[in-house]
Design an enzyme around this catalytic site. Structure first.
Site, short mmCIF file in Angstrom:
data_model
loop_
_atom_site.label_atom_id
_atom_site.label_comp_id
_atom_site.label_asym_id
_atom_site.label_seq_id
_atom_site.Cartn_x
_atom_site.Cartn_y
_atom_site.Cartn_z
N ASP A 124 41.29 -9.10 -18.76
CA ASP A 124 42.38 -8.91 -17.82
C ASP A 124 43.68 -8.81 -18.61
O ASP A 124 43.71 -9.00 -19.82
CB ASP A 124 42.41 -10.02 -16.77
N CYS B 80 14.56 -18.63 -12.76
CA CYS B 80 15.34 -18.84 -13.98
C CYS B 80 14.74 -19.96 -14.82
O CYS B 80 13.92 -20.76 -14.36
CB CYS B 80 16.81 -19.12 -13.65
N CYS C 219 15.04 -23.52 -13.24
CA CYS C 219 14.14 -23.80 -12.12
C CYS C 219 12.68 -23.87 -12.56
O CYS C 219 11.87 -24.55 -11.91
CB CYS C 219 14.32 -22.75 -11.03
N HIS D 267 21.97 -21.81 -14.11
CA HIS D 267 21.34 -21.43 -12.84
C HIS D 267 22.29 -20.62 -11.97
O HIS D 267 21.90 -19.60 -11.39
CB HIS D 267 20.86 -22.67 -12.09
#
Length: 375
Positions: A94, A308, A311, A337
């Site tokens: 940015d 993922c 998990c 996650h």
């Protein structure tokens, strides 16, 4: 190759959604895309390798913060931001323009640029269009942003009108100052606050400058979501179809769906890592607050529907324990996650656009997540 190429692959028949492909010197980016935020040249608590494992193809970094430390000359000396942070895929920086908004108590806006005080030391500093572009040229991101003013909300019509006129003048100066046109694509930013006619005017002025991509700025700054969606839906038709469209600072799951439905290709937000540090995660059934006592003996994954690394390997109970014990590993797991969740959601959205079922996906997702489904 040129700094940026954009292919519009498919347009939705029942919404303004688009499926595209953005080619930069460091990555091919499938759009719509979510960009994790690495303000200080790092996505908080995660290694670049882990961010890549989530499927992210592009990261956003912050010009103002990197200018303060370590300084763009140090980054230039090592060969640019990609090498400095060991990130081989695409980067967007940015312009520092958002700090004109967020540091309003310590800055003064002039025609030449903005006088700040460092939020670190209090020392005076100045960033104008030429300075912003010089910093971004030194950092070397694939996509860089024009220096603009993000007006506050609410703001008077007179203030927003004057502000967007200055943003247009600054955009022209940014183009003149930009020295790395072969490998850095400079995007223009459309302002205009919450006034339709000013949004239209800003879009007309900025697109007349023929940037390779365009961002919608000045949204998600305190206004209600329906107003933000209204401004996005109104403004995107003024932007050329053959250029990428970027909605700055927006990234909750509902906002991703609503932005895509209104023709947006690119998003960024600090939300996934910010809420992760507070122990909150996205799941297919809504947000989960891990510190709640109900998770103390819950040995299921964060999200049964998620594949993922977190998990697959760790339970809610274990991650809750880490967070309660203030172990950094807990924040790393929730951050991983959450980034994976949003990157994967965008992949699902892209597939749904290709297959003509985006509205059906939105309906199912919103119902499961607990959002109100409208339209």
């Amino acid at each position: 190759m040129s700094a940026l190429q954009f292919q519009l692959l498919k347009e939705s028949k029942d919404s303004m959604a688009r499926r595209g492909r953005l080619t930069t010197p460091h990555a091919v980016i499938e759009t719509p895309v979510f960009m994790p935020v690495g303000t200080q040249a790092t996505v908080k608590t995660l290694s670049p390798e882990e961010v890549m494992q989530t499927g992210a193809s592009i990261i956003l970094s912050n010009t103002y913060h990197l200018h303060l430390r370590p300084g763009e000359e140090i980054v230039r000396e090592v060969g640019g931001l990609h090498r400095f942070m060991n990130w081989p895929r695409a980067l967007l920086t940015d312009s520092g323009g958002f700090q004109v908004f967020s540091l309003s108590s310590t800055r003064k806006i002039t025609e030449q640029g903005v006088h700040f005080r460092s939020h670190i030391s209090g020392a005076p500093l100045f960033i104008g269009p030429e300075e912003s572009i010089a910093i971004q040229n030194a950092l070397g991101a694939d996509i860089i942003m024009a220096f603009d003013e993000c007006p506050p909300y609410p703001a008077t019509r007179e203030y927003v009108s004057d502000s967007l006129a200055r943003t247009t003048r600054w955009a022209k100066r940014c183009q003149t100052a930009h020295e790395r046109t072969d490998d850095q694509a400079l995007f223009g930013i459309v302002q205009g606050g919450m006034f339709r006619d000013l949004r239209a005017r800003a879009a007309e002025e900025i697109t007349a400058l023929d940037f390779p991509g365009y961002a919608l700025g000045g949204l998600s700054v305190g206004e209600e979501k329906p107003l933000m969606y209204e401004m996005v839906e109104f403004t995107t038709p003024f932007l050329p179809k053959d250029r990428p469209r970027y909605l700055m600072g927006v990234g909750s799951p509902d906002d991703l769906f609503e932005g895509v439905l209104r023709g947006i290709d690119m998003f960024d937000c600090v939300l996934p890592t910010r809420i992760a540090r507070n122990g909150t995660v996205f799941t297919s059934r809504g947000k989960l607050v891990l510190k709640n006592a109900s998770n103390a003996r819950d040995y299921s994954p964060l999200d049964e529907a998620c594949d993922c690394y977190v998990c697959k390997n760790y339970s809610r109970a274990y991650i809750r324990h880490l967070l309660k014990a203030e172990e950094t590993f807990g924040i790393r797991l929730t951050s991983y996650h959450n980034v994976h969740f949003l990157v994967t959601l965008m992949a699902q959205i892209r597939a749904a656009i290709e297959e003509g079922r985006l509205l059906a996906l939105r309906k199912t997702f919103f119902e499961n997540y607990g959002y109100q489904v409208e339209g």
